[in-house]
Design a protein around this motif. Structure first.
Motif, PDB file in Angstrom:
ATOM      1  N   THR A   1       0.859  -1.343  -0.350  1.00  0.00           N
ATOM      2  CA  THR A   1      -0.455  -0.505  -0.368  1.00  0.00           C
ATOM      3  C   THR A   1       0.551   1.336   0.125  1.00  0.00           C
ATOM      4  O   THR A   1       0.704   2.425  -0.594  1.00  0.00           O
ATOM      5  CB  THR A   1      -1.329   0.053   1.612  1.00  0.00           C
TER       6      THR A   1
ATOM      7  N   ALA B   1      -0.315   4.729   5.176  1.00  0.00           N
ATOM      8  CA  ALA B   1      -0.385   4.174   3.896  1.00  0.00           C
ATOM      9  C   ALA B   1      -0.118   2.631   4.429  1.00  0.00           C
ATOM     10  O   ALA B   1      -0.242   1.873   4.232  1.00  0.00           O
ATOM     11  CB  ALA B   1      -0.054   4.624   2.330  1.00  0.00           C
TER      12      ALA B   1
ATOM     13  N   MET C   1       0.559   3.874  -2.526  1.00  0.00           N
ATOM     14  CA  MET C   1       0.406   5.105  -2.907  1.00  0.00           C
ATOM     15  C   MET C   1       1.321   6.956  -2.890  1.00  0.00           C
ATOM     16  O   MET C   1       0.801   7.377  -3.946  1.00  0.00           O
ATOM     17  CB  MET C   1       0.479   5.637  -0.730  1.00  0.00           C
TER      18      MET C   1
ATOM     19  N   LEU D   1      -5.362   6.751  -0.516  1.00  0.00           N
ATOM     20  CA  LEU D   1      -5.598   5.499   0.623  1.00  0.00           C
ATOM     21  C   LEU D   1      -6.477   4.352  -0.559  1.00  0.00           C
ATOM     22  O   LEU D   1      -6.181   3.338  -0.019  1.00  0.00           O
ATOM     23  CB  LEU D   1      -5.752   5.537   1.778  1.00  0.00           C
TER      24      LEU D   1
ATOM     25  N   TRP E   1     -11.911   4.784   4.680  1.00  0.00           N
ATOM     26  CA  TRP E   1     -11.025   4.469   3.429  1.00  0.00           C
ATOM     27  C   TRP E   1     -12.120   4.062   2.840  1.00  0.00           C
ATOM     28  O   TRP E   1     -11.555   3.919   1.657  1.00  0.00           O
ATOM     29  CB  TRP E   1      -9.775   4.100   3.277  1.00  0.00           C
TER      30      TRP E   1
END
Length: 420
Positions: free
Chosen positions: A248, A271, A252, A334, A304
């Motif tokens: 992640t 993130a 990002m 996110l 998110w």
């Protein structure tokens, strides 16, 4: 090399123009010497931006103050007991530090004496690439083989890595931060081994210092592979106190670039470690985040999952209205980073950039509109206004007066009042 002096010259405009050469001219004469040292030299040689200039000098702090004051500059004794004076010239601050030699070392703090030995001062610094110095004429001095390490893009401790780390355990995080910013390939093996061996020392550090280093690391060009190494050796879990989401985090950085949004350390921390509200609370406590950073991570952890292009424009506008632009962008990015979508997905990009195209209106109904309908101040008034606001959002933020009256009347009936 003769006395550390190399054959290389640094051709930098800041050595010829502006307030810095004026400062060097005052300090570098009459038996004393002054040089620019550390990050400015390193970055200039790499072609990286230079944001601050540190000056080292053989002059003791009192002499520094005397000279700069006589020249009409402002002297601020920010750390004079440790040899540092901040000199302000034309609103530009420069840290001027007298050469030092450690006499005793205990953790972060060391008993020092002022000296005139440039090599000795260089060898008390952390990494070879940070110990380079340059004189006013551009001559580069290198006592620790920093130029070779800079050319190899290698971050290496000066002397024995374990000794440097024991002097200040924050150097573990600095090692990774500088590698993420300036290193290529794998981290220096001896340095990495010493960091792992000294990892328990991280628990002695203040959370504020840990936060400062981590936030800088998260913005570095090669943050992802560096964080991966930290994760592999168990250091990242020790710092964050929870499982890191490296995929992640990497995504990002890609979606920030795709959306044309500047990298942001707090967002990247979210993130990396905030998939739930509980994660946000842990990171807040673990790193002693600022209140604003905590609020952003809390919003990311909580909201998110509620954002997706498939929900349509009206749902996105409702989320933007409720979250406000900064939190909305954080949450949307996110969500994109955690979605099964590419960094070139136009639907996700449109979702993230909604605040650039649409500004949420102000709720047009006021307390007076409901009080005029017979609702008195108190819980019932608040409940009626909240109910009306939700209906107004669901109906697309209407500004039509008849529609607004209908919304107010409906909220009034639900509150048990009378219509106007």
């Amino acid at each position: 090399m003769n006395g550390g002096r190399t054959d290389r010259k640094l051709d930098a405009a800041w050595l010829r123009e502006g307030p810095l050469p004026r400062l060097l001219a005052v300090l570098d004469r009459d038996g004393e010497e002054a040089r620019v040292i550390g990050g400015a030299v390193r970055n200039a040689l790499l072609g990286e931006p230079v944001h601050e200039y540190d000056v080292a000098t053989t002059a003791v702090p009192e002499e520094v103050v005397r000279r700069v004051t006589a020249a009409g500059f402002k002297a601020v004794p920010t750390g004079i007991a440790h040899g540092t004076v901040t000199v302000v010239i034309d609103r530009h601050p420069f840290e001027v530090t007298t050469l030092r030699l450690d006499v005793e070392t205990y953790g972060r703090y060391a008993k020092v004496e002022f000296g005139r030995d440039w090599a000795g001062d260089a060898h008390r610094r952390d990494f070879t690439i940070n110990a380079l110095s340059v004189t006013a004429d551009g001559s580069i001095h290198d006592y620790t083989n920093g130029l070779a390490d800079l050319a190899a893009r290698r971050v290496r401790f000066i002397g024995e890595a374990k000794t440097r780390i024991a002097e200040d355990y924050l150097r573990i995080l600095r090692f990774f931060r500088f590698h993420a910013a300036y290193g290529l390939g794998d981290p220096d093996r001896d340095g990495l081994s010493a960091c792992v061996e000294g990892r328990a020392g991280l628990d002695q550090l203040s959370r504020e210092r840990v936060r400062m280093e981590m936030m800088k690391l998260l913005l570095a060009a090669r943050a992802t592979p560096t964080l991966a190494v930290m994760g592999e050796v168990g250091l990242l879990l020790r710092v964050l106190g929870g499982v890191p989401y490296l995929a992640t985090f990497e995504m990002m950085s890609k979606v920030e670039a795709a959306a044309g949004i500047a990298p942001d350390a707090a967002r990247r921390l979210g993130a990396l470690g905030a998939a739930t509200p509980e994660d946000a609370e842990r990171l807040w406590q673990r790193l002693r985040l600022t209140n604003a950073e905590h609020a952003r991570l809390a919003a990311m952890g909580a909201h998110w999952r509620n954002l997706s292009p498939v929900q349509g424009e009206q749902a996105a506008r409702a989320a933007l209205y409720r979250l406000k632009p900064e939190h909305y962008v954080d949450c949307a990015l996110l969500a994109w980073a955690r979605a099964q979508a590419s960094a070139h997905d136009e639907a996700w990009r449109a979702l993230v950039t909604l605040p650039q195209r649409w500004t949420a209106p102000v709720f047009p109904l006021k307390a007076a509109d409901f009080m005029a309908r017979g609702i008195e101040k108190g819980p019932a008034l608040g409940a009626a206004m909240r109910a009306a606001e939700e209906v107004w959002i669901e109906r697309g933020f209407s500004s039509d007066q008849s529609a607004l009256r209908a919304i107010a009347d409906a909220a009034l009936r639900s509150a048990g009042g009378r219509s106007a």
